[in-house]
Structure formats: structure tokens, C-alpha cells
Design a protein around this motif. Sequence first.
Motif, mmCIF file in Angstrom:
data_model
loop_
_atom_site.group_PDB
_atom_site.id
_atom_site.type_symbol
_atom_site.label_atom_id
_atom_site.label_comp_id
_atom_site.label_asym_id
_atom_site.label_seq_id
_atom_site.Cartn_x
_atom_site.Cartn_y
_atom_site.Cartn_z
ATOM 1 N N TYR A 1 -1.216 -1.067 -4.347
ATOM 2 C CA TYR A 1 -2.182 0.033 -4.437
ATOM 3 C C TYR A 1 -1.379 1.318 -4.325
ATOM 4 O O TYR A 1 -0.697 1.541 -3.318
ATOM 5 C CB TYR A 1 -3.211 -0.072 -3.317
ATOM 6 C CG TYR A 1 -4.107 1.130 -3.199
ATOM 7 C CD1 TYR A 1 -4.995 1.467 -4.228
ATOM 8 C CD2 TYR A 1 -4.072 1.950 -2.070
ATOM 9 C CE1 TYR A 1 -5.828 2.572 -4.129
ATOM 10 C CE2 TYR A 1 -4.901 3.055 -1.965
ATOM 11 C CZ TYR A 1 -5.768 3.364 -2.990
ATOM 12 O OH TYR A 1 -6.586 4.472 -2.907
ATOM 13 N N THR B 1 4.758 3.770 -9.957
ATOM 14 C CA THR B 1 3.726 2.842 -10.413
ATOM 15 C C THR B 1 4.156 2.154 -11.701
ATOM 16 O O THR B 1 3.999 0.925 -11.845
ATOM 17 C CB THR B 1 2.395 3.590 -10.637
ATOM 18 O OG1 THR B 1 1.970 4.170 -9.394
ATOM 19 C CG2 THR B 1 1.318 2.657 -11.150
ATOM 20 N N ILE C 1 0.865 -1.177 0.000
ATOM 21 C CA ILE C 1 0.000 0.000 0.000
ATOM 22 C C ILE C 1 0.902 1.228 0.000
ATOM 23 O O ILE C 1 1.678 1.429 0.935
ATOM 24 C CB ILE C 1 -0.914 0.021 1.237
ATOM 25 C CG1 ILE C 1 -1.839 -1.193 1.246
ATOM 26 C CG2 ILE C 1 -1.731 1.318 1.271
ATOM 27 C CD1 ILE C 1 -2.651 -1.333 2.528
ATOM 28 N N SER D 1 -9.285 -4.449 -3.034
ATOM 29 C CA SER D 1 -8.863 -5.308 -4.144
ATOM 30 C C SER D 1 -7.505 -5.936 -3.859
ATOM 31 O O SER D 1 -7.266 -7.103 -4.157
ATOM 32 C CB SER D 1 -8.813 -4.505 -5.444
ATOM 33 O OG SER D 1 -10.095 -4.060 -5.818
ATOM 34 N N LEU D 2 -6.627 -5.141 -3.276
ATOM 35 C CA LEU D 2 -5.302 -5.644 -2.920
ATOM 36 C C LEU D 2 -5.416 -6.812 -1.954
ATOM 37 O O LEU D 2 -4.762 -7.858 -2.118
ATOM 38 C CB LEU D 2 -4.485 -4.519 -2.289
ATOM 39 C CG LEU D 2 -3.075 -4.891 -1.837
ATOM 40 C CD1 LEU D 2 -2.084 -4.703 -2.977
ATOM 41 C CD2 LEU D 2 -2.634 -4.071 -0.634
ATOM 42 N N VAL E 1 -3.527 -2.292 -8.470
ATOM 43 C CA VAL E 1 -4.962 -2.408 -8.195
ATOM 44 C C VAL E 1 -5.520 -1.041 -7.823
ATOM 45 O O VAL E 1 -4.775 -0.110 -7.500
ATOM 46 C CB VAL E 1 -5.232 -3.432 -7.080
ATOM 47 C CG1 VAL E 1 -4.760 -4.818 -7.499
ATOM 48 C CG2 VAL E 1 -4.552 -3.016 -5.771
ATOM 49 N N ASP E 2 -6.861 -0.929 -7.841
ATOM 50 C CA ASP E 2 -7.482 0.386 -7.665
ATOM 51 C C ASP E 2 -8.025 0.637 -6.266
ATOM 52 O O ASP E 2 -8.644 1.675 -6.020
ATOM 53 C CB ASP E 2 -8.593 0.579 -8.693
ATOM 54 C CG ASP E 2 -9.722 -0.460 -8.562
ATOM 55 O OD1 ASP E 2 -9.663 -1.299 -7.624
ATOM 56 O OD2 ASP E 2 -10.646 -0.431 -9.391
ATOM 57 N N SER E 3 -7.799 -0.302 -5.343
ATOM 58 C CA SER E 3 -8.291 -0.093 -3.986
ATOM 59 C C SER E 3 -7.558 -1.030 -3.034
ATOM 60 O O SER E 3 -7.000 -2.059 -3.451
ATOM 61 C CB SER E 3 -9.793 -0.358 -3.900
ATOM 62 O OG SER E 3 -10.071 -1.733 -4.118
ATOM 63 N N ILE E 4 -7.587 -0.684 -1.750
ATOM 64 C CA ILE E 4 -6.989 -1.565 -0.741
ATOM 65 C C ILE E 4 -7.781 -2.863 -0.655
ATOM 66 O O ILE E 4 -7.204 -3.949 -0.510
ATOM 67 C CB ILE E 4 -6.927 -0.856 0.620
ATOM 68 C CG1 ILE E 4 -5.937 0.305 0.559
ATOM 69 C CG2 ILE E 4 -6.529 -1.834 1.724
ATOM 70 C CD1 ILE E 4 -5.865 1.132 1.828
#
Length: 336
Positions: free
Chosen positions: A66, A84, A34, A100-101, A95-98
Motif C-alpha cells: 500500500y 510504486t 505499508i 485490502s493489503l 493495493v488501494d487500502s491497508i
Amino acid sequence: MEKAALAGFGLSLAPQVLSFASARPRDEKRVGIIGLDTSHSLAFTKAFNATDAASDLGGYKVVAAYPHGSKDIPSSVERIPGYTEEIQTLGVEIVDSISSLLEKVNVVLLETNDGRLHLEQALEVFKSGKTVFIDKPISASLVDAIAIFEAAKKYNVPVFSSSSLRYMENAVAVRNGKIGKVMGADTFSPATLEPTHPDLFWYGIHGVETLYTLMGTGCETVQRTHTEGADVVVGTWGGGRIGTFRGTRSGKSGYGGRAFGEEGILDMGSYGGYRPLLVEIAKFFDSGKAPVSAEETIEIFAFMQAADESKKINGHAVSLQAVLDKGRREAAQISI
């Protein structure tokens, strides 16, 4: 090094050299990151994902990240696009969110450079039950640091945080008793400022963490004075032991210190890089046992907070216990 990481609770580093629990199965060694706003994210990924990664890194691989990340610290926000892009060349999925991670990984490196975001981000990880290392600073306030550890306890999730300076070879040797009981220590590091964080929290934490590695917990009072180009913080531990930290504003001082023990004096030598910390992180991921206690990390933040309080009252001594008590009262009001 990224230039932007209680009396009775001392913890020996000796357990680090003992055997840990059996390693996780290979398919449970997936690491998520993150925050791609710090060079730590790339450096750590390059070490873990190297084709010739050493066995003491546990076989862990960073598989997803993320990017966000600081929102209003220019020196951090500006790094995100480039980092990135680069981390993808190391085989890492963006990924687009925690949330999702967390679906893709077993353990987490919370690397966001902005300590103000750590409590919110850590809570999402804790609720998933996944073990997490939180890079320095664990938070941008003593109150949030206490709340993070209380939340980890509530959700029964292993967590630890540390500057890599804790694992300088001679610092570990002193902590493990090489020069006997430490009677005093002096440490130094850059202490460049970031307006969004209290003075020492942003970068001075490196030298303060070194000081605590040498002295252990149990500081009673803190005094801070300003000299040309630097701040000097003096802590008095139980029994009259004295520990000092000098933080330089230029950022050019390097890192180091000296410990004074009953059986000798030892200089810390030069900083050895991230690898020793990564080895400890891998052991932590395997065992779920933090090599640094919550109590010690909280006291480090209380020390830095007390230093700020001393600055406000022209360098007079501040009770570290009083600072801790106030922090705990305020942390108890946070919903976790």
C-alpha cells in the motif's frame, strides 16, 4: 540508510543467536508493506524477493504494498510514484487500502516514513491480528510510541521496532558481553531535521539506538547542548555510567561509536547495512518474539524527548522518569 530506525528492563541480544520456533509454512510467508515513501521499502523487498535470497531470511516474500505514505513531507511524498512503479517489477501487487493489503498477507512491514501516521496505521494492523515490524521512528512522539505498544498488548499482536544501526556487528558483540559490563559509551550519527518531527526523532534516532544497544536501559537524567554543527546529548545511567550521543546537522558524519567496558574498549566500526536487521525481522516473523523489548524502545523515545526538554531549559538536566511518567499519562487518554 534512508535519509529522510527503564531500569530493570534491560534485554540481552543473546537470544538472537539461539534457535527460534519452527518456521511458518511456505504459504504463510506472505509479507505486506505499508508505505512506499522510503527507500527501505525497495531495499527490503529486493532482499526478501531475490531469487537467491539467503535461507536466514526465512523464505519470506513481499507480495503486496500500500503506497501511502507521507502526505506532507516533500522528500517522502515525491518518492511514492517512482517507488510504486519500481516495486511492481519485483512481483509486488499494489493495493488501494491497508484493509485490502491485510487480506493478502500474513505479516506486515510498516515502512511509512512519517512517524505521525504510525499509530493510526498500526492500529488497523493490530486489529487484524497480524505480526508487524514498524520501521524507525516508531512514532513522532513519545506518547504515540507508548500508545502503540499498549495497543499491541491489547490486541495481543507481536510488534517491534528498531534502527538497523542496532545490529552493527561490534554493537551486538558489546551487548552480548564481549568487553564485560559497559561503563560508558559515545555514539554519533547524522541528525538532520524534519520540521514535522521533534529534533532527534527523524534521523538522530539512529545514533541514539546505537547508544542504547551499548548501554541498555536505566538512564536517569539527560542534558543536551549545542555545538557548532551538532547537538550533544549526555545521559547519566544508574551507578554514574555516562553515555553520549553527538548528532551532526550536515548529515555527513557517518555512523559509529565506542564502548568502554570493564574488560576493554571497542570501536563500533563501519555501518554494515540492512541485512542483519532483515535476518532479525525474519526470525521475529517466525517466532512472534520481539528481539527488542517495548520498554527499551519506549525509553529510547523518552531519552530523545528529554533531550528536547533540556534544550528548552538551556541544557539543564531533565529527569527521564518524569518524562516517561508524563508520556504515560497522556498516552492513557488515547483511544485504542
